[in-house]
Design a protein around this motif. Structure first.
Motif: not given
Length: 69
Positions: A12, A53, A55, A69
């Motif tokens: 990002y 996203e 992790e 998303y």
């Protein structure tokens, strides 16, 4: 990379025109939770350009959670 069970993520904040885009390559296995918030998704549902996203464990670069998303 479905065969190699890895995802390469553009980090990002990087721009499309940057000569040195920063990326992260993380491994994915059966324990990686992939979801869009409403339903579970499988590895095959990820495609180039999908905003996610992730992790992951920085010691092993194994993705533990991918939110689409």
């Amino acid at each position: 990379d479905e065969a190699g069970k890895t995802v390469t993520i553009k980090l990002y904040g990087e721009t499309d025109s940057a000569a040195t885009d920063k990326t992260l390559k993380a491994s994915v296995d059966a324990t990686t939770d992939i979801t869009d918030g409403e339903q579970d998704r499988d590895f095959k549902s990820l495609s180039v350009g999908t905003e996610v996203e992730v992790e992951y464990d920085p010691a092993t670069n194994k993705a533990t959670y991918i939110f689409v998303y």
